[in-house]
Structure formats: structure tokens, C-alpha cells
Design a protein around this motif. Structure first.
Motif, PDB file in Angstrom:
ATOM      1  N   THR A   1       0.849  -1.189   0.000  1.00 25.62           N
ATOM      2  CA  THR A   1       0.000   0.000   0.000  1.00 25.62           C
ATOM      3  C   THR A   1       0.887   1.242   0.000  1.00 25.62           C
ATOM      4  O   THR A   1       2.046   1.203   0.422  1.00 25.62           O
ATOM      5  CB  THR A   1      -0.932   0.030   1.219  1.00 25.62           C
ATOM      6  N   ALA A   2       0.332   2.334  -0.461  1.00 24.72           N
ATOM      7  CA  ALA A   2       1.083   3.599  -0.499  1.00 24.72           C
ATOM      8  C   ALA A   2       0.098   4.758  -0.569  1.00 24.72           C
ATOM      9  O   ALA A   2      -1.061   4.583  -0.972  1.00 24.72           O
ATOM     10  CB  ALA A   2       2.027   3.620  -1.696  1.00 24.72           C
ATOM     11  N   THR A   3       0.561   5.924  -0.169  1.00 23.64           N
ATOM     12  CA  THR A   3      -0.199   7.164  -0.317  1.00 23.64           C
ATOM     13  C   THR A   3       0.543   8.027  -1.343  1.00 23.64           C
ATOM     14  O   THR A   3       1.718   8.364  -1.144  1.00 23.64           O
ATOM     15  CB  THR A   3      -0.330   7.913   1.020  1.00 23.64           C
ATOM     16  N   VAL A   4      -0.130   8.342  -2.441  1.00 23.16           N
ATOM     17  CA  VAL A   4       0.566   8.928  -3.584  1.00 23.16           C
ATOM     18  C   VAL A   4      -0.197  10.110  -4.161  1.00 23.16           C
ATOM     19  O   VAL A   4      -1.381  10.335  -3.865  1.00 23.16           O
ATOM     20  CB  VAL A   4       0.746   7.878  -4.703  1.00 23.16           C
ATOM     21  N   ALA A   5       0.519  10.837  -5.018  1.00 25.65           N
ATOM     22  CA  ALA A   5      -0.075  11.816  -5.928  1.00 25.65           C
ATOM     23  C   ALA A   5       0.109  11.291  -7.345  1.00 25.65           C
ATOM     24  O   ALA A   5       0.744  10.257  -7.573  1.00 25.65           O
ATOM     25  CB  ALA A   5       0.598  13.168  -5.768  1.00 25.65           C
ATOM     26  N   ASN A   6      -0.434  11.982  -8.313  1.00 32.32           N
ATOM     27  CA  ASN A   6      -0.264  11.568  -9.702  1.00 32.32           C
ATOM     28  C   ASN A   6       1.204  11.577 -10.096  1.00 32.32           C
ATOM     29  O   ASN A   6       1.962  12.506  -9.776  1.00 32.32           O
ATOM     30  CB  ASN A   6      -1.042  12.515 -10.618  1.00 32.32           C
ATOM     31  N   GLY A   7       1.626  10.533 -10.777  1.00 35.15           N
ATOM     32  CA  GLY A   7       2.977  10.468 -11.318  1.00 35.15           C
ATOM     33  C   GLY A   7       4.035   9.966 -10.357  1.00 35.15           C
ATOM     34  O   GLY A   7       5.219   9.923 -10.720  1.00 35.15           O
ATOM     35  N   GLU A   8       3.654   9.565  -9.151  1.00 29.86           N
ATOM     36  CA  GLU A   8       4.668   9.101  -8.195  1.00 29.86           C
ATOM     37  C   GLU A   8       5.099   7.665  -8.492  1.00 29.86           C
ATOM     38  O   GLU A   8       4.360   6.875  -9.079  1.00 29.86           O
ATOM     39  CB  GLU A   8       4.129   9.203  -6.762  1.00 29.86           C
TER      40      GLU A   8
ATOM     41  N   VAL B   1     -14.773  14.738  -5.051  1.00 27.13           N
ATOM     42  CA  VAL B   1     -14.847  14.316  -6.453  1.00 27.13           C
ATOM     43  C   VAL B   1     -14.290  12.898  -6.575  1.00 27.13           C
ATOM     44  O   VAL B   1     -13.245  12.578  -5.998  1.00 27.13           O
ATOM     45  CB  VAL B   1     -14.041  15.271  -7.364  1.00 27.13           C
ATOM     46  N   PRO B   2     -14.965  12.001  -7.298  1.00 29.11           N
ATOM     47  CA  PRO B   2     -14.465  10.623  -7.471  1.00 29.11           C
ATOM     48  C   PRO B   2     -13.055  10.589  -8.078  1.00 29.11           C
ATOM     49  O   PRO B   2     -12.688  11.454  -8.877  1.00 29.11           O
ATOM     50  CB  PRO B   2     -15.488   9.993  -8.415  1.00 29.11           C
ATOM     51  N   VAL B   3     -12.310   9.535  -7.682  1.00 25.71           N
ATOM     52  CA  VAL B   3     -10.903   9.403  -8.054  1.00 25.71           C
ATOM     53  C   VAL B   3     -10.723   8.183  -8.951  1.00 25.71           C
ATOM     54  O   VAL B   3     -11.349   7.139  -8.749  1.00 25.71           O
ATOM     55  CB  VAL B   3     -10.021   9.265  -6.788  1.00 25.71           C
TER      56      VAL B   3
ATOM     57  N   TRP C   1      -8.807  13.076 -10.856  1.00 22.98           N
ATOM     58  CA  TRP C   1     -10.240  13.184 -10.663  1.00 22.98           C
ATOM     59  C   TRP C   1     -10.935  12.735 -11.945  1.00 22.98           C
ATOM     60  O   TRP C   1     -10.319  12.710 -13.019  1.00 22.98           O
ATOM     61  CB  TRP C   1     -10.620  14.639 -10.358  1.00 22.98           C
ATOM     62  N   VAL C   2     -12.207  12.398 -11.837  1.00 23.76           N
ATOM     63  CA  VAL C   2     -12.911  11.889 -13.017  1.00 23.76           C
ATOM     64  C   VAL C   2     -13.047  12.953 -14.105  1.00 23.76           C
ATOM     65  O   VAL C   2     -13.337  12.631 -15.261  1.00 23.76           O
ATOM     66  CB  VAL C   2     -14.292  11.333 -12.644  1.00 23.76           C
ATOM     67  N   ASN C   3     -12.838  14.206 -13.749  1.00 21.17           N
ATOM     68  CA  ASN C   3     -12.902  15.252 -14.779  1.00 21.17           C
ATOM     69  C   ASN C   3     -11.593  15.393 -15.555  1.00 21.17           C
ATOM     70  O   ASN C   3     -11.460  16.280 -16.401  1.00 21.17           O
ATOM     71  CB  ASN C   3     -13.297  16.595 -14.152  1.00 21.17           C
ATOM     72  N   GLY C   4     -10.592  14.513 -15.240  1.00 20.82           N
ATOM     73  CA  GLY C   4      -9.338  14.515 -15.973  1.00 20.82           C
ATOM     74  C   GLY C   4      -8.251  15.369 -15.372  1.00 20.82           C
ATOM     75  O   GLY C   4      -7.141  15.438 -15.923  1.00 20.82           O
ATOM     76  N   THR C   5      -8.504  15.983 -14.249  1.00 23.95           N
ATOM     77  CA  THR C   5      -7.500  16.814 -13.594  1.00 23.95           C
ATOM     78  C   THR C   5      -6.585  15.958 -12.729  1.00 23.95           C
ATOM     79  O   THR C   5      -7.057  15.135 -11.931  1.00 23.95           O
ATOM     80  CB  THR C   5      -8.169  17.881 -12.709  1.00 23.95           C
ATOM     81  N   ALA C   6      -5.293  16.125 -12.889  1.00 21.59           N
ATOM     82  CA  ALA C   6      -4.330  15.351 -12.097  1.00 21.59           C
ATOM     83  C   ALA C   6      -4.359  15.799 -10.640  1.00 21.59           C
ATOM     84  O   ALA C   6      -4.497  16.987 -10.344  1.00 21.59           O
ATOM     85  CB  ALA C   6      -2.928  15.532 -12.658  1.00 21.59           C
ATOM     86  N   ILE C   7      -4.227  14.836  -9.744  1.00 19.99           N
ATOM     87  CA  ILE C   7      -4.193  15.115  -8.308  1.00 19.99           C
ATOM     88  C   ILE C   7      -2.735  15.256  -7.889  1.00 19.99           C
ATOM     89  O   ILE C   7      -1.950  14.298  -7.964  1.00 19.99           O
ATOM     90  CB  ILE C   7      -4.879  13.992  -7.516  1.00 19.99           C
ATOM     91  N   THR C   8      -2.345  16.448  -7.458  1.00 17.75           N
ATOM     92  CA  THR C   8      -0.951  16.721  -7.124  1.00 17.75           C
ATOM     93  C   THR C   8      -0.653  16.583  -5.639  1.00 17.75           C
ATOM     94  O   THR C   8       0.519  16.610  -5.242  1.00 17.75           O
ATOM     95  CB  THR C   8      -0.564  18.123  -7.594  1.00 17.75           C
TER      96      THR C   8
END
Length: 320
Positions: free
Chosen positions: A241-248, A279-281, A299-306
């Protein structure tokens, strides 16, 4: 044919050819043999215990040394063999093979020890549906265990360790020829050129719950259906398991010799964080290489979670 007999508590020394030669025999018991063919420190005997064309032999408590072939079994059906010990304190000239088995079927072997032999600890040739438990083979100048043209045998528990020269072609397990569907489980495969080496037409073999240590190369396989999994010291699957942001990146820990990539692995990533900021992930894997996976988190709207805020479960498995 000879049937229903018993040999017990024999000491056989300084013989020239065979200590015990039994051919076309059935339903017999051997217990408590001591075999040593040397004379003035020179190996003279060809075979210690030689059994050929036998049905339901029961053999136990055999100690042998200083002989070309310690135990030689050929065309044995439904035998039971236990407590066979061929252990030298050091290498002895012409003491070549501890245990030879060929054309043997549905037999059970347990607690067999082979130490300081010049060529092979144990060889199993053209044999099927046998079970081997508690096999120890150490300090051998060739292969610790050879399996050739043999299928559906089980090797469970034991120590195969310390070849004479790791730089030579000396392996803990050498599985070759048309060897199909053998299982190697809970073995310590240590200090050899290869821990497990598969060649020829060998396939559909399984290596699991084994411990690899000190080998120049842990594993080499050739069969596209052979499975190597749940071992220690040679990792072919991993998860966490891990806690991440986009691209990690996450280090997966798969053995680097496998050179993990998109074509030879399966990656799964599941998000424990179903929504973030309401917002759903959606999570996924951008790519995998020999050391890491890269996680995507949107997010489901296509925005990366940083933000480092998305909890995921991940797994990577080498598929060959």
C-alpha cells in the motif's frame, strides 16, 4: 523372482564390485546396512546397494561411503526408501554419485543425505510420480540434484547447498530433457552457479516456497509454462500500500534479473480513496520497469491530483 525376504544389520567392507545386488525382486525389507568399499583408502566398489526391477521394496537406515555409486535404483515400482546417508568428511577420488534413480515410479523417498561427492548428489532419470522429502545434498563437484526426462515428481523440503565451484556449471537443481510437471517446494537452494536451472524441453515445472541465497544467478528457466512464485531471495511477485499523488513512483522489489516491463508483468492498482475533495478518483499505472511502477491519480474530470493524498493498494507479478 525372489519375494518376501529381509536383510538386516549387515556390514559390507572392501568389496570390489557390488555390495548388494538385487534383481527381479519384490516385497522385501532392507534395514541397517553399512557399506564401505575402500581398501587402504582406495575406492574399489562400483555400486553399494544396487536394486534392479523391483516391486515394493522397503529400504531404510543405509550408510555408505567410498564407492563409485552409493545407491543405484533402476526400474523400481512403489518403493519406500528412508534414512539413506552417503556422507564423506571430504572429497574422495572416484566417489562419484551418491544416489542414482532411473525408470522408477510411484515411490517415496525421505531423509537422504549426500555430502562430498565428485559428480552428482542425486540424479533422477526417466522417472515419474515419485515423492522426495527431506533431501540434503551438499559439497558436490557437479549438480546437487539432477532431474532428467522425469515428470510429475515432487521434491519437498531439504537443503541443496554448496557446490564445489560456483564459477563452473554446477547447479543446485538441474532440470533438463523432457521433464514435465515436477514440483520443487520448500527447498533451500544455496551457494551454486544457479539455484534452479531448466533446459531442453523442460516445462510446466513449479518452484515455490524455496529459499535462494548465495547463488551466482538464482533462476534460469526455458519452459514458457514453468512457474516460479512465493519464494524468498528471488522475488517474482510483490504487493503493498502507499499514499501517492499523480505520477509518483513505487519500488516494487521484483528481482532485478527478471527485467520487469510491460510485456512480461501484470500490474494491479486499486484506490482506497474513492473520492478526494468530494470528487471521485481514478487511479492506474503509467508504466512499469525493472525497479518501479509509476501511479496515475486523477479526478474523473481529468485533472491530475498533485497532493500526496490518494491511498492505493498495488501488486506486480512477473509473468515471463
Amino acid at each position: 523372482d525372489i519375494v518376501n525376504f529381509r536383510l538386516e544389520n549387515l556390514q559390507l567392507y572392501s568389496f570390489k564390485d557390488y555390495a548388494v545386488w538385487l534383481s527381479y525382486v519384490s516385497h522385501f525389507f532392507i534395514e541397517g546396512l553399512e557399506i564401505d568399499s575402500s581398501s587402504a583408502g582406495v575406492v574399489r566398489g562400483k555400486r553399494g546397494l544396487f536394486i534392479d526391477h523391483a516391486i515394493e521394496p522397503h529400504v531404510s537406515e543405509v550408510i555408505y561411503e567410498n564407492i563409485n555409486y552409493g545407491i543405484y535404483l533402476s526400474h523400481v515400482h512403489r518403493g519406500v526408501f528412508s534414512l539413506l546417508t552417503g556422507a564423506h568428511a571430504d572429497y574422495v577420488s572416484d566417489a562419484n554419485v551418491s544416489v542414482h534413480i532411473d525408470n522408477t515410479y510411484r515411490s517415496h523417498f525421505s531423509d537422504i543425505v549426500s555430502e562430498y561427492w565428485n559428480t552428482i548428489g542425486m540424479e533422477v532419470l526417466a522417472s515419474e510420480d515419485n515423492t522426495f522429502k527431506g533431501i540434503t545434498s551438499r559439497h558436490v563437484k557437479g549438480h546437487l540434484l539432477t532431474v532428467y526426462d522425469s515428470s510429475r515428481n515432487k521434491f519437498i523440503g531439504g537443503v541443496l547447498s554448496d557446490v564445489n565451484d560456483k564459477n563452473a556449471l554446477q547447479y543446485a537443481v538441474y532440470c533438463s530433457g523432457t521433464s514435465i510437471g515436477n514440483v520443487f517446494e520448500s527447498l533451500n537452494l544455496m551457494n551454486a552457479r544457479y539455484g534452479f536451472y531448466e533446459s531442453g524441453s523442460a516445462d510446466y515445472n513449479i518452484v515455490t516456497r524455496c529459499y535462494f541465497s548465495g547463488n551466482t544467478d538464482p533462476v534460469r528457466t526455458c519452459g514458457s509454462n514453468t512457474k516460479i512464485y512465493q519464494n524468498v531471495g528471488y522475488i517474482t511477485e510483490s504487493s503493498g500500500t502507499a499514499t501517492v499523488a499523480n505520477g509518483e513512483y513505487i519500488a516494487h522489489g521484483i528481482d532485478s534479473s527478471l527485467n520487469i516491463g510491460q510485456s512480461n508483468s501484470t500490474v494491479q492498482i486499486t484506490s482506497y480513496t474513492t473520492t478526494y475533495d468530494g470528487v471521485p478518483v481514478v487511479v492506474g499505472c503509467n508504466f512499469v520497469n525493472a525497479t518501479h511502477i509509476q501511479v496515475s491519480a486523477y479526478w474523473v474530470n481529468g485533472t491530475a491530483i498533485t497532493d500526496d493524498a490518494i491511498q492505493v493498494w498495488w501488486s506486480v507479478e512477473y509473468t515471463g
